[in-house]
Write a protein that holds these residues in place. Structure first.
Motif, mmCIF file in Angstrom:
data_model
loop_
_atom_site.group_PDB
_atom_site.id
_atom_site.type_symbol
_atom_site.label_atom_id
_atom_site.label_comp_id
_atom_site.label_asym_id
_atom_site.label_seq_id
_atom_site.Cartn_x
_atom_site.Cartn_y
_atom_site.Cartn_z
ATOM 1 N N LEU A 209 0.819 -1.209 0.000
ATOM 2 C CA LEU A 209 0.000 0.000 0.000
ATOM 3 C C LEU A 209 0.854 1.260 0.000
ATOM 4 C CD1 LEU A 209 -2.960 0.903 0.081
ATOM 5 C CD2 LEU A 209 -2.807 0.939 2.569
ATOM 6 N N LEU A 210 1.880 1.294 0.845
ATOM 7 C CA LEU A 210 2.744 2.467 0.933
ATOM 8 C C LEU A 210 3.507 2.699 -0.369
ATOM 9 C CD1 LEU A 210 4.223 2.160 4.549
ATOM 10 C CD2 LEU A 210 2.350 3.621 3.747
ATOM 11 N N SER A 211 3.915 1.611 -1.008
ATOM 12 C CA SER A 211 4.668 1.723 -2.262
ATOM 13 C C SER A 211 3.773 2.186 -3.405
ATOM 14 C CB SER A 211 5.315 0.386 -2.621
ATOM 15 O OG SER A 211 6.150 -0.062 -1.578
ATOM 16 N N PHE A 212 2.633 1.519 -3.577
ATOM 17 C CA PHE A 212 1.762 1.791 -4.718
ATOM 18 C C PHE A 212 1.061 3.140 -4.600
ATOM 19 C CE2 PHE A 212 -2.346 1.296 -6.971
ATOM 20 C CZ PHE A 212 -1.835 1.152 -8.258
ATOM 21 N N SER A 213 0.722 3.555 -3.379
ATOM 22 C CA SER A 213 -0.011 4.810 -3.195
ATOM 23 C C SER A 213 0.793 6.006 -3.694
ATOM 24 C CB SER A 213 -0.372 5.004 -1.720
ATOM 25 O OG SER A 213 0.790 5.106 -0.926
ATOM 26 N N LYS A 214 2.123 5.932 -3.583
ATOM 27 C CA LYS A 214 2.963 7.034 -4.047
ATOM 28 C C LYS A 214 2.906 7.143 -5.575
ATOM 29 C CE LYS A 214 6.042 6.893 -0.056
ATOM 30 N NZ LYS A 214 5.410 8.063 0.562
ATOM 31 N N VAL A 215 2.864 6.000 -6.235
ATOM 32 C CA VAL A 215 2.724 5.999 -7.701
ATOM 33 C C VAL A 215 1.372 6.574 -8.092
ATOM 34 C CG1 VAL A 215 2.631 4.559 -9.770
ATOM 35 C CG2 VAL A 215 4.250 4.011 -7.941
ATOM 36 N N LEU A 216 0.332 6.123 -7.411
ATOM 37 C CA LEU A 216 -1.022 6.576 -7.718
ATOM 38 C C LEU A 216 -1.189 8.060 -7.412
ATOM 39 C CD1 LEU A 216 -3.655 5.494 -8.803
ATOM 40 C CD2 LEU A 216 -4.330 4.863 -6.488
ATOM 41 N N LYS A 217 -0.589 8.521 -6.316
ATOM 42 C CA LYS A 217 -0.633 9.938 -5.956
ATOM 43 C C LYS A 217 0.005 10.785 -7.049
ATOM 44 C CE LYS A 217 1.146 13.140 -2.441
ATOM 45 N NZ LYS A 217 1.969 13.264 -1.221
ATOM 46 N N TRP A 218 1.137 10.324 -7.576
ATOM 47 C CA TRP A 218 1.829 11.037 -8.657
ATOM 48 C C TRP A 218 0.979 11.068 -9.924
ATOM 49 C CZ3 TRP A 218 3.762 9.374 -13.444
ATOM 50 C CH2 TRP A 218 4.609 10.286 -14.089
ATOM 51 N N LEU A 219 0.351 9.955 -10.256
ATOM 52 C CA LEU A 219 -0.496 9.889 -11.447
ATOM 53 C C LEU A 219 -1.686 10.832 -11.347
ATOM 54 C CD1 LEU A 219 -0.542 6.031 -12.145
ATOM 55 C CD2 LEU A 219 0.482 7.801 -13.585
ATOM 56 N N LEU A 220 -2.312 10.880 -10.175
ATOM 57 C CA LEU A 220 -3.473 11.756 -9.989
ATOM 58 C C LEU A 220 -3.068 13.227 -10.021
ATOM 59 C CD1 LEU A 220 -5.437 9.811 -7.232
ATOM 60 C CD2 LEU A 220 -6.083 10.109 -9.627
ATOM 61 N N ARG A 221 -1.842 13.514 -9.621
ATOM 62 C CA ARG A 221 -1.374 14.893 -9.634
ATOM 63 C C ARG A 221 -0.964 15.330 -11.045
ATOM 64 N NH1 ARG A 221 2.622 14.371 -6.453
ATOM 65 N NH2 ARG A 221 4.348 14.566 -7.922
ATOM 66 N N LYS A 222 -0.297 14.446 -11.784
ATOM 67 C CA LYS A 222 0.240 14.806 -13.101
ATOM 68 C C LYS A 222 -0.717 14.484 -14.256
ATOM 69 C CE LYS A 222 4.449 16.205 -11.933
ATOM 70 N NZ LYS A 222 4.994 17.546 -12.265
ATOM 71 N N TYR A 223 -1.429 13.368 -14.140
ATOM 72 C CA TYR A 223 -2.273 12.901 -15.252
ATOM 73 C C TYR A 223 -3.641 12.465 -14.719
ATOM 74 C CZ TYR A 223 2.404 12.591 -17.310
ATOM 75 O OH TYR A 223 3.678 12.867 -17.740
ATOM 76 N N LYS A 224 -4.308 13.381 -14.052
ATOM 77 C CA LYS A 224 -5.556 13.043 -13.364
ATOM 78 C C LYS A 224 -6.615 12.474 -14.304
ATOM 79 C CE LYS A 224 -9.172 14.977 -10.399
ATOM 80 N NZ LYS A 224 -9.598 16.142 -9.596
ATOM 81 N N PHE A 225 -6.914 13.177 -15.380
ATOM 82 C CA PHE A 225 -8.013 12.757 -16.254
ATOM 83 C C PHE A 225 -7.651 11.513 -17.061
ATOM 84 C CE2 PHE A 225 -8.957 17.450 -15.923
ATOM 85 C CZ PHE A 225 -9.967 17.285 -14.983
ATOM 86 N N GLN A 226 -6.383 11.392 -17.457
ATOM 87 C CA GLN A 226 -5.955 10.165 -18.144
ATOM 88 C C GLN A 226 -6.079 8.967 -17.202
ATOM 89 O OE1 GLN A 226 -4.374 13.073 -18.097
ATOM 90 N NE2 GLN A 226 -3.256 13.496 -19.983
ATOM 91 N N THR A 227 -5.696 9.182 -15.936
ATOM 92 C CA THR A 227 -5.828 8.108 -14.939
ATOM 93 C C THR A 227 -7.287 7.740 -14.739
ATOM 94 O OG1 THR A 227 -3.843 8.901 -13.792
ATOM 95 C CG2 THR A 227 -5.303 7.430 -12.567
ATOM 96 N N PHE A 228 -8.165 8.738 -14.676
ATOM 97 C CA PHE A 228 -9.599 8.488 -14.525
ATOM 98 C C PHE A 228 -10.151 7.717 -15.721
ATOM 99 C CE2 PHE A 228 -11.381 11.724 -11.243
ATOM 100 C CZ PHE A 228 -10.542 11.176 -10.286
ATOM 101 N N ALA A 229 -9.639 8.015 -16.925
ATOM 102 C CA ALA A 229 -10.103 7.306 -18.125
ATOM 103 C C ALA A 229 -9.735 5.827 -18.044
ATOM 104 C CB ALA A 229 -9.507 7.936 -19.382
ATOM 105 N N VAL A 230 -8.491 5.538 -17.602
ATOM 106 C CA VAL A 230 -8.057 4.147 -17.442
ATOM 107 C C VAL A 230 -8.885 3.454 -16.361
ATOM 108 C CG1 VAL A 230 -6.153 2.630 -16.787
ATOM 109 C CG2 VAL A 230 -5.716 4.599 -18.253
ATOM 110 N N LEU A 231 -9.129 4.140 -15.242
ATOM 111 C CA LEU A 231 -9.911 3.557 -14.151
ATOM 112 C C LEU A 231 -11.349 3.275 -14.593
ATOM 113 C CD1 LEU A 231 -8.700 5.697 -11.099
ATOM 114 C CD2 LEU A 231 -7.953 3.414 -11.782
ATOM 115 N N THR A 232 -11.908 4.183 -15.408
ATOM 116 C CA THR A 232 -13.254 3.946 -15.955
ATOM 117 C C THR A 232 -13.254 2.673 -16.785
ATOM 118 O OG1 THR A 232 -13.672 6.335 -16.051
ATOM 119 C CG2 THR A 232 -15.129 4.925 -17.328
ATOM 120 N N GLY A 233 -12.216 2.501 -17.607
ATOM 121 C CA GLY A 233 -12.098 1.291 -18.418
ATOM 122 C C GLY A 233 -11.973 0.035 -17.577
#
Length: 305
Positions: free
Chosen positions: A213-237
């Motif tokens: 959790l600690l490892s992956f959350s940092k990656v996810l935090k970075w993605l939401l900060r830098k590529y929020k809508f692209q990340t949301f598109a992948v999550l929707t898929g």
């Protein structure tokens, strides 16, 4: 972060319980509930902010500062809800999946379809790039649902790794951590450990989950900060692809027997009209509508905050 009242933390605990209940069902993600209920980004940010500096405050005896920076009240309220619900609902989910599979899958199907609508509307513009990310997410989500389950493995090192992988899936909308545990052959080990209160195995699982959790959350935090809508598109898929797993009506192609228990290892989705047996179509539709409506209730609750 604005100050919260007691009722706010009660609501966070209830949302945690909804997350725990969802994660207890193979094919349903607690991350989806967190996203729709308006606490997803805070959850990811809170986990991602855990670092050595924060731990250092704890060892220096600066408990108040540590608690504040760790968003302790939020973590305690949410974690209590998730833990209580996951442990208690796991047995109920096991019973429902065995004796009333169509009804429970119909409820979660409605929930997932509404989640797709909700997450999709968070993206302001659906251009070609967003559609490509959506398709990638759908492909990944569908592929995961078609993987064969591994044989049960009680090795503690393997169990540790499974926990680290599964906990990452639990905070991703569309990917079920419980389903990942089944694919890895670790679900039976975890459910038995919970039922028998096997402290040693539970500590191994918790340790793996914390590291993952600690490892992956940092990656996810970075993605939401830098590529929020692209990340949301992948999550929707991912959520769209997961429908293959939760579709209520299936035709069993192959089963395996382990001791006195028979497990389905291969099946295919069919329309209710082609289902062999009672399709329970009317109650299934009603429960799907209930699940669909629940998302709107969660969204309205979140939008008021």
């Amino acid at each position: 972060m604005k100050a919260r009242k007691l009722i706010d933390y009660v609501l966070i605990t209830l949302k945690g319980m909804a997350m725990g209940a969802a994660d207890a069902v193979p094919g349903v993600s607690g991350g989806t509930i967190a996203l729709v209920s308006g606490i997803y980004e805070e959850l990811v940010q809170t986990i991602g902010n855990i670092n050595l500096g924060l731990i250092k405050l704890l060892f220096q005896g600066k408990f108040k500062e540590f608690w504040s920076k760790a968003n302790g009240n939020f973590v305690l309220a949410l974690g209590a809800g998730v833990l209580i619900s996951y442990v208690s609902f796991m047995k109920l989910a096991k019973y429902l999946l065995e004796y009333h599979p169509i009804l429970i899958w119909s409820f979660f199907l409605g929930l997932i379809v509404a989640s797709i609508w909700y997450l999709g509307k968070q993206i302001p513009k659906w251009d070609l790039a967003m559609i490509v990310f959506l398709i990638l997410g759908i492909g990944l989500g569908y592929y995961l649902t078609t993987l064969p389950s591994a044989e049960v493995n009680d090795n503690q090192a393997y169990f540790f790794v499974c926990a680290a992988i599964a906990i990452c899936a639990m905070i991703l909308p569309g990917i079920s951590g419980t389903f990942i545990l089944i694919l890895l052959g670790a679900y039976s080990t975890l459910s038995t450990a919970i039922a028998d209160v096997d402290v040693k195995k539970l500590l191994v699982f918790v340790s793996g989950a914390v590291i993952g959790l600690l490892s992956f959350s940092k990656v996810l935090k970075w993605l939401l900060r830098k590529y929020k809508f692209q990340t949301f598109a992948v999550l929707t898929g991912l959520i769209v692809g997961s429908i293959n797993q939760v579709w209520p009506w299936k035709k069993v192609l192959e089963t395996k027997t382990f001791g006195d228990k028979t497990v389905v290892v291969d099946d295919v989705n069919v329309w209710p009209s082609a289902f062999e047996g009672d399709s329970q179509l009317l109650p299934a539709i009603i429960l799907a509508i209930v699940g669909f409506s629940l998302i709107f209730i969660l969204e309205r609750t979140a939008s008021k905050k």
